[in-house]
Design an enzyme around this catalytic site. Structure first.
Site, PDB file in Angstrom:
ATOM      1  N   CYS A  14     -18.161 -76.500 -16.203  1.00  0.00           N
ATOM      2  CA  CYS A  14     -19.511 -77.274 -15.632  1.00  0.00           C
ATOM      3  C   CYS A  14     -20.224 -76.187 -14.807  1.00  0.00           C
ATOM      4  O   CYS A  14     -21.455 -76.278 -14.598  1.00  0.00           O
ATOM      5  CB  CYS A  14     -18.930 -78.335 -14.754  1.00  0.00           C
ATOM      6  SG  CYS A  14     -17.431 -78.091 -13.558  1.00  0.00           S
ATOM      7  N   HIS A 119     -16.622 -80.430 -10.246  1.00  0.00           N
ATOM      8  CA  HIS A 119     -17.856 -80.663 -10.898  1.00  0.00           C
ATOM      9  C   HIS A 119     -18.944 -80.281 -10.213  1.00  0.00           C
ATOM     10  O   HIS A 119     -19.292 -80.359  -9.016  1.00  0.00           O
ATOM     11  CB  HIS A 119     -18.217 -81.953 -11.499  1.00  0.00           C
ATOM     12  CG  HIS A 119     -19.263 -82.405 -12.276  1.00  0.00           C
ATOM     13  ND1 HIS A 119     -19.064 -81.806 -13.456  1.00  0.00           N
ATOM     14  CD2 HIS A 119     -20.389 -82.865 -12.183  1.00  0.00           C
ATOM     15  CE1 HIS A 119     -20.128 -82.240 -14.120  1.00  0.00           C
ATOM     16  NE2 HIS A 119     -20.859 -82.725 -13.297  1.00  0.00           N
ATOM     17  N   ASN A 134     -27.628 -82.645 -15.046  1.00  0.00           N
ATOM     18  CA  ASN A 134     -25.988 -83.102 -15.210  1.00  0.00           C
ATOM     19  C   ASN A 134     -25.726 -82.901 -16.515  1.00  0.00           C
ATOM     20  O   ASN A 134     -26.107 -83.371 -17.482  1.00  0.00           O
ATOM     21  CB  ASN A 134     -25.775 -84.172 -14.560  1.00  0.00           C
ATOM     22  CG  ASN A 134     -24.164 -84.499 -14.230  1.00  0.00           C
ATOM     23  OD1 ASN A 134     -23.389 -83.744 -14.772  1.00  0.00           O
ATOM     24  ND2 ASN A 134     -23.954 -85.264 -13.174  1.00  0.00           N
TER      25      ASN A 134
END
Length: 355
Positions: A14, A119, A134
């Site tokens: 991520c 994250h 995202n």
């Protein structure tokens, strides 16, 4: 929306997706970020060695895993910050006292990096609109100016750390295009997990439907609607009940006719027919009433003399007496037959019901 660069989640990379979505291109790879993490680890080791390579703290530091990366693909904020320094970009904590004193409206910024546990994701302004990039989403999510402050406040309530990206971001096609036009988003993107679950559910439903259709084709029977089936069954039951009632009625009439025939045979004179049908009874009643009317007319009709003509008592009187007796016997016979017919029908119907 197609011009916006958006990397979707792969493994635990991520941090890589966050940086590339921020810069709008494939600027960093796991290998490059790992190299930055190793440099940070070496710098930390050198600082620890200043206290002595034989010290307990140094030996403990060497035994511990890296705090800047792991085998899953996670990278620390230090790795992200050093990667952005290559492009002249700096990260400032959004809720720090220093930044809050500046009282800058979030819509006047250019981008934010958000982190919760392991994250990372980017919120960036492209053209004149804000987008949530995202990597866990199936695509970019449009955020209005009025919703941006509320969105950031919600993230803070959920425990996210928010960093403001300061500096000039590299030019990109999406930013240039969205400076001229605004996009509209009819449907918000879903989380990748939700999309996969939805696809699996649709696949399972499709498989079930195919099995049902195959079974229906094999048997030759397929009910399109359960309600229609229930209504058809109800109508069928009603028709069966009506048929049963009609059958009972026919049996009652048949028994009534049989009973009336037996009663008439028992009560009628021997000279009459052994079996009298309803039509014969009707004819006899008509003949009886016609005879009564004829006799009444003869009595009321005036003769040529003021006195009626005498008739022989033996013959004519006997005949009149016989006729009267026949009339009375026929009338009594009809009444008795009708009464007994009704009573017999009732008794037979009750007996059939009990059976």
């Amino acid at each position: 929306m197609e011009s916006i660069f958006h990397e979707k989640q792969e493994g635990s990379l991520c941090a890589q997706h966050c940086l590339n979505n921020l810069l709008q291109g494939e600027y960093f790879s796991p290998v490059e970020l790992s190299s930055i993490a190793h440099q940070l680890d070496e710098e930390e080791r050198l600082r620890m060695a200043e206290g002595g390579v034989t010290s307990e703290d140094y030996r403990t530091f060497l035994q511990q895993p890296s705090g800047n990366m792991d085998d899953s693909g996670f990278f620390s904020i230090q790795v992200i910050s050093n990667a952005l320094k290559v492009w002249g970009l700096e990260l400032i904590l959004f809720n720090s006292p220093e930044y809050q004193r500046l009282r800058i409206d979030p819509i006047n910024e250019r981008s934010f990096i958000c982190n919760y546990k392991e994250h990372w994701f980017t919120v960036r302004k492209l053209g004149k609109q804000w987008f949530n990039l995202n990597s866990l989403l199936t695509g970019p999510e449009l955020i209005s100016d009025t919703y941006l402050a509320l969105f950031l406040a919600q993230l803070q309530q959920e425990g996210y750390s928010i960093f403001v990206v300061k500096g000039d971001l590299p030019d990109c096609e999406a930013d240039q295009l969205l400076q001229m036009i605004k996009v509209q988003q009819m449907h918000r993107p879903k989380l990748i997990g939700e999309e996969l679950a939805h696809l699996k559910e649709q696949s399972a439903l499709k498989a079930d439907l195919e099995r049902v259709l195959e079974a229906a084709d094999g048997s030759g029977i397929f009910d399109e609607d359960e309600d229609d089936l229930q209504r058809a069954l109800a109508i069928s039951r009603q028709e069966i009940d009506m048929e049963d009632e009609e059958a009972d009625l026919r049996r009652a009439i048949q028994l009534s006719m049989q009973g009336s025939s037996r009663s008439m045979c028992e009560n009628s004179p021997q000279t009459s027919s052994p079996d009298l049908s309803s039509e014969e009874l009707r004819r006899r009643r008509e003949a009886y009433f016609e005879k009564q009317q004829q006799q009444q007319q003869e009595v009321d009709r005036p003769g040529p003399l003021s006195y009626p003509r005498e008739r022989p008592t033996t013959s004519s009187g006997g005949r009149r007496s016989d006729q009267g007796g026949d009339a009375v016997s026929e009338e009594d016979m009809l009444r008795a037959a009708v009464t007994m017919s009704l009573e017999t029908a009732k008794d037979n119907l009750k007996a059939e019901r009990k059976k």
